[in-house]
Design an enzyme around this catalytic site. Sequence first.
Site, PDB file in Angstrom:
ATOM      1  N   ASN A 103       1.910  -4.557  17.213  1.00 13.01           N
ATOM      2  CA  ASN A 103       3.235  -4.531  16.592  1.00 13.01           C
ATOM      3  C   ASN A 103       3.347  -5.404  15.346  1.00 13.01           C
ATOM      4  O   ASN A 103       4.119  -5.103  14.442  1.00 13.01           O
ATOM      5  CB  ASN A 103       4.278  -4.980  17.628  1.00 13.01           C
ATOM      6  CG  ASN A 103       5.572  -5.427  17.001  1.00 13.01           C
ATOM      7  OD1 ASN A 103       6.367  -4.621  16.530  1.00 13.01           O
ATOM      8  ND2 ASN A 103       5.791  -6.743  16.958  1.00 13.01           N
ATOM      9  N   TYR A 168       1.817  -2.820   1.649  1.00  8.97           N
ATOM     10  CA  TYR A 168       2.356  -2.623   2.997  1.00  8.97           C
ATOM     11  C   TYR A 168       2.328  -1.153   3.390  1.00  8.97           C
ATOM     12  O   TYR A 168       1.871  -0.796   4.489  1.00  8.97           O
ATOM     13  CB  TYR A 168       3.780  -3.169   3.064  1.00  8.97           C
ATOM     14  CG  TYR A 168       4.476  -2.943   4.382  1.00  8.97           C
ATOM     15  CD1 TYR A 168       4.210  -3.745   5.481  1.00  8.97           C
ATOM     16  CD2 TYR A 168       5.423  -1.921   4.533  1.00  8.97           C
ATOM     17  CE1 TYR A 168       4.848  -3.548   6.694  1.00  8.97           C
ATOM     18  CE2 TYR A 168       6.067  -1.710   5.737  1.00  8.97           C
ATOM     19  CZ  TYR A 168       5.778  -2.529   6.823  1.00  8.97           C
ATOM     20  OH  TYR A 168       6.417  -2.320   8.026  1.00  8.97           O
ATOM     21  N   LYS A 172       0.304   0.584   6.456  1.00  4.47           N
ATOM     22  CA  LYS A 172       1.002   1.259   7.534  1.00  4.47           C
ATOM     23  C   LYS A 172       0.642   2.744   7.623  1.00  4.47           C
ATOM     24  O   LYS A 172       0.621   3.324   8.708  1.00  4.47           O
ATOM     25  CB  LYS A 172       2.503   1.075   7.386  1.00  4.47           C
ATOM     26  CG  LYS A 172       2.970  -0.323   7.803  1.00  4.47           C
ATOM     27  CD  LYS A 172       2.540  -0.601   9.230  1.00  4.47           C
ATOM     28  CE  LYS A 172       2.911  -1.958   9.724  1.00  4.47           C
ATOM     29  NZ  LYS A 172       2.480  -2.183  11.123  1.00  4.47           N
ATOM     30  N   VAL A 201      15.034  -0.537  11.266  1.00  2.19           N
ATOM     31  CA  VAL A 201      15.532  -1.194  12.466  1.00  2.19           C
ATOM     32  C   VAL A 201      16.296  -2.462  12.077  1.00  2.19           C
ATOM     33  O   VAL A 201      15.802  -3.280  11.291  1.00  2.19           O
ATOM     34  CB  VAL A 201      14.372  -1.539  13.419  1.00  2.19           C
ATOM     35  CG1 VAL A 201      14.913  -2.145  14.719  1.00  2.19           C
ATOM     36  CG2 VAL A 201      13.541  -0.296  13.717  1.00  2.19           C
TER      37      VAL A 201
END
Length: 261
Positions: A103, A168, A172, A201
């Site tokens: 995670n 990033y 990912k 989120v």
Amino acid sequence: MSSIQKNEQLANFPSLKGKRVFITGGGTGIGAAIVEAFAQQGAHVAFVDIAREPSETLCRELAEAGYPKPAFRHCDLRDIPGFQKIIAELQAEVGDFDVLVNNAANDERHQLEDVTLEYWNDRIAINQRPSFFAVQSVLEGMKRRGGGSIINFSSISWHQSSGGFPVYTTAKASTLGLTRGLARDLGAHKIRVNTVTPGWVMTERQIKLWLDEEGKQAIARNQCLQGELLPWHLARMVLFLAADDSAMCTAQEFIVDAGWV
């Protein structure tokens, strides 16, 4: 407690009781919700995080609430030998792991023109490299256990062609390659490998650093389901993929983004 409380209306997964779970980045945000969710299922949880204080608080509060106290170790994932040593120590303490949740990540903003080789290597060292070496570290234990579930976290950002953090999004996007590249080889050992891809989120970090009025309008405009996407929504998908209920799910990407279009 962290962002979620026990909700008796949500599913209980009997196959997770007593399972041994290792989570990276479990001290805050989505990771903390995952730690909490597994503890509530009666699993034995071990996790690492660079944020010591909130991680220790989470462990204490879960124990005070009557759940199995997680085993926490402070860790900088950029130090792969140190990271793998900690995993070995936790395996000796908790036992061979049935579930691995990769995670941990850091979505620091940056511009293409400003990226140096040093910065590139540092971002990759946080957002890409640890997942592979975590799998390597738990693999033999999962074989001894007769199977397992590996859950890798991606990000909706690269699906959306989001700008402002190209290293990033590169890291990912590679998560899907890791998942699909391992699923075939590990399937022979009854080890499932899947990707969970979160939308935007509303963690404390996201609200503090990135959410502004324009962002709120984008959420209202783009999410098919109105309302906040919260850490516990991701945790529930992780529970499903860790449980025996998803016994024939592997090499897949599960997107939890409230239907962002």
